[in-house]
Design an enzyme around this catalytic site. Structure first.
Site, PDB file in Angstrom:
ATOM      1  N   SER A 194       0.682  -0.985   0.030  1.00 15.09           N
ATOM      2  CA  SER A 194       0.705   0.366   0.308  1.00 15.09           C
ATOM      3  C   SER A 194       0.535   1.142   0.069  1.00 15.09           C
ATOM      4  O   SER A 194       1.841   1.724  -1.151  1.00 15.09           O
ATOM      5  CB  SER A 194      -0.887   0.402   0.834  1.00 15.09           C
ATOM      6  OG  SER A 194      -1.661   0.643   0.780  1.00 15.09           O
TER       7      SER A 194
ATOM      8  N   ASP B   5      -9.823  -4.688  -5.537  1.00 14.13           N
ATOM      9  CA  ASP B   5      -9.663  -3.865  -4.285  1.00 14.13           C
ATOM     10  C   ASP B   5     -10.032  -2.397  -4.515  1.00 14.13           C
ATOM     11  O   ASP B   5     -10.303  -1.258  -5.631  1.00 14.13           O
ATOM     12  CB  ASP B   5      -7.537  -3.348  -4.959  1.00 14.13           C
ATOM     13  CG  ASP B   5      -7.390  -2.933  -3.557  1.00 14.13           C
ATOM     14  OD1 ASP B   5      -8.093  -1.823  -2.785  1.00 14.13           O
ATOM     15  OD2 ASP B   5      -6.152  -2.389  -3.470  1.00 14.13           O
TER      16      ASP B   5
ATOM     17  N   HIS C 245      -7.842  -5.137  -0.941  1.00 15.80           N
ATOM     18  CA  HIS C 245      -6.587  -4.318  -0.115  1.00 15.80           C
ATOM     19  C   HIS C 245      -5.969  -5.660   1.290  1.00 15.80           C
ATOM     20  O   HIS C 245      -6.032  -6.195   1.279  1.00 15.80           O
ATOM     21  CB  HIS C 245      -7.078  -2.935   0.356  1.00 15.80           C
ATOM     22  CG  HIS C 245      -5.523  -1.613  -0.153  1.00 15.80           C
ATOM     23  ND1 HIS C 245      -5.709  -1.826  -1.060  1.00 15.80           N
ATOM     24  CD2 HIS C 245      -5.293  -1.541   1.020  1.00 15.80           C
ATOM     25  CE1 HIS C 245      -3.993  -0.779  -0.483  1.00 15.80           C
ATOM     26  NE2 HIS C 245      -4.552  -0.410   0.527  1.00 15.80           N
TER      27      HIS C 245
END
Length: 387
Positions: free
Chosen positions: A252, A326, A359
Site C-alpha cells: 500500500s 481492491d 486491499h
C-alpha cells in the site's frame, strides 16, 4: 428466538457479500466492502467451519424449531454455498502469478533459477496447513532482532531484522515498508509470511517503521525510506548480508515509497544529510500500492509524489501485485503504472493481477498470499541469478 445465532449469521452473510461485491463508489461503500470483506475473503475455509459449528450448536441446544431459526439456517446455507467461490478465486492466484512471471521475465525464465529456488517454485502449496493455521507465520529457525534505530526520529526510525539462526553469510537483503495510508501501520503487521520465508532461506530481512501523519509530510516519509535503505547498505553486513544485493518491498503506502525509492536511487534531494549514501536497489516488490500523487501533498513546498514523475530507462526490475477487487486503492492505478513503467524501463516488469483480491491481502498467510510469496521468491531468485 436465538438472537446470538441470528446476529452472527447475518454478520457473516454481510461479510461474504462484501467480499464478493466490490463497489468503486461511493467511497463509504468502498471502504465498508474492504473492512468487512477482507478477512472472509482470505480465510473462507475458517468462515465455513465457523458457520457449520454455530449451526451445529444451534441444533444441539434444541433452538432450531422456531421460524426465525429456520430462516437463519437458510441464510447460513446460502452463505456457506458462496464461500467456495471465494476459495476458488484464491486458488487461481497461483496460475495468475505463474503467467505474470512468464509474461514479465520471458518464456523459460525458471531455467535461470538454482536448484533450491526451482524446487520451491514447483513445490505443491501446503494447502492443509494454510487452511487450518493461516495465522501461524513464525518459523523456529528465524530470529527477530527488534527495534534497531536507523535514524534520529525515535519510534519513527526503528526497524526489525529477521535472519536465520544459523547466521547467514553473504545473504541478499530485503527492506520492507508497511502500509497504512501514511497515518497508521507498524513494522510487524503485514507481509510477515514473506519476511519469515526469505529469512528461513538465508536472507536478511529488514522491516522498518517511518514517520507518520499528521506529524510528518510526504518528504519525511520518503527520506525515512531512503535512510532505511542506506542503513541496509551500510550495516547489513553485520547481520550476514551481502550489501551489494539490496531489495525493497512494500504494501500500500509502503509500495508507494518503494516505487519512488527505486526510481530515485542516489538522488540527493531525497537524502538530506546523507547525500552520498548508497540507496540503490536490485529490484522492487510492490503489493497493492498507490501510484498517483499523494493527496496530502502541499504542492508549493513538497516534491512530486507520484512514481510516474520519476520513470527512467535504468529502473531496476519490478514485481507488482494488485487485486482486481481492491476497493481501497482501485486496480486501475496499478495497471497504468505498469503500462507506463514497461514503456520506459529497460528492466523486466512482472505484473500479477489477482482475481478477487482485496486491499491488504498480506495480513494473513492465506492461499492467495502464499502464491504471491512463491512468486516473489521466484522473482528475486531470477534477479539474483541474472547478477
Amino acid at each position: 428466538m436465538p438472537v446470538g445465532y441470528v446476529f452472527s449469521v447475518a454478520l457473516m452473510a454481510g461479510c461474504v457479500f462484501c467480499a464478493l461485491w466490490a463497489p468503486g463508489r461511493p467511497r463509504l461503500l468502498a471502504r465498508m466492502s474492504f473492512f468487512f470483506g477482507l478477512a472472509v475473503n482470505e480465510l473462507p475455509f475458517l468462515a465455513f467451519v465457523w458457520l457449520c459449528g454455530a449451526t451445529g450448536l444451534l441444533f444441539a441446544e434444541g433452538d432450531a424449531d422456531t421460524p426465525s431459526a429456520r430462516a437463519t439456517i437458510g441464510l447460513a446455507a446460502v452463505t456457506a454455498a458462496l464461500l467456495p467461490v471465494l476459495g476458488m478465486r484464491a486458488v487461481r492466484a497461483r496460475t495468475v502469478v505463474a503467467g505474470a512471471l512468464d509474461s514479465g521475465l520471458g518464456p523459460g525464465w525458471c531455467t535461470a533459477l538454482d536448484g533450491a529456488a526451482l524446487g520451491r517454485w514447483h513445490r505443491r502449496p501446503p494447502y492443509p496447513r494454510l487452511l487450518i493455521a493461516p495465522l501461524r507465520v513464525r518459523l523456529r529457525g528465524v530470529e527477530r532482532i527488534a527495534n534497531i534505530r536507523y535514524g534520529p526520529h525515535r519510534r519513527g526510525n526503528l526497524l526489525d531484522v529477521y535472519r536465520s539462526r544459523s547466521a547467514p553469510r553473504d545473504a541478499p537483503i530485503l527492506v520492507y515498508f508497511h502500509g497504512g495510508g501514511y497515518f497508521s501501520g507498524r513494522k510487524n503487521r503485514e507481509a510477515r509470511p514473506l519476511l519469515y520465508r526469505l529469512a528461513s532461506q538465508g536472507w536478511v530481512c529488514v522491516s522498518a517503521n517511518y514517520r507518520l501523519r499528521p506529524g510528518a509530510d510526504f518528504l519525511d516519509h520518503l527520506v525515512d525510506a531512503k535512510r532505511a535503505i542506506a542503513w541496509a547498505h551500510e550495516h547489513g553486513g553485520r547481520y550476514g548480508a551481502d550489501t551489494s544485493r539490496v531489495f525493497a518491498a512494500g504494501s500500500s503506502a509502503g509500495a508507494h515509497l518503494v516505487s519512488i525509492s527505486a526510481l530515485t536511487s542516489g538522488d540527493p534531494a531525497f537524502q538530506p544529510g546523507f547525500e552520498d549514501a548508497d540507496t540503490s536497489l536490485s529490484a522492487a516488490i510492490c503489493l497493492y500500492g498507490f501510484y498517483g500523487h499523494y493527496y496530502g501533498m502541499r504542492p508549493t513546498d513538497e516534491p512530486a509524489s507520484s512514481p510516474l514523475d520519476y520513470l527512467r530507462p535504468d529502473a531496476p526490475p519490478f514485481f507488482v501485485a494488485h487485486g482486481d477487487n481492491d476497493t481501497y486503492v482501485p486496480v486501475g492505478g496499478a495497471r497504468n503504472f505498469v503500462t507506463r513503467l514497461r514503456s520506459t524501463s529497460d528492466s523486466p516488469v512482472v505484473y500479477a493481477e489477482l482475481p478477487g483480491a482485496q486491499h491488504a491481502f498480506d495480513l494473513f498467510r492465506s492461499i492467495r498470499y502464499e502464491a504471491v510469496v512463491n512468486g516473489v521468491d521466484a522473482f528475486v531468485g531470477w534477479v539474483n541469478a541474472r547478477r
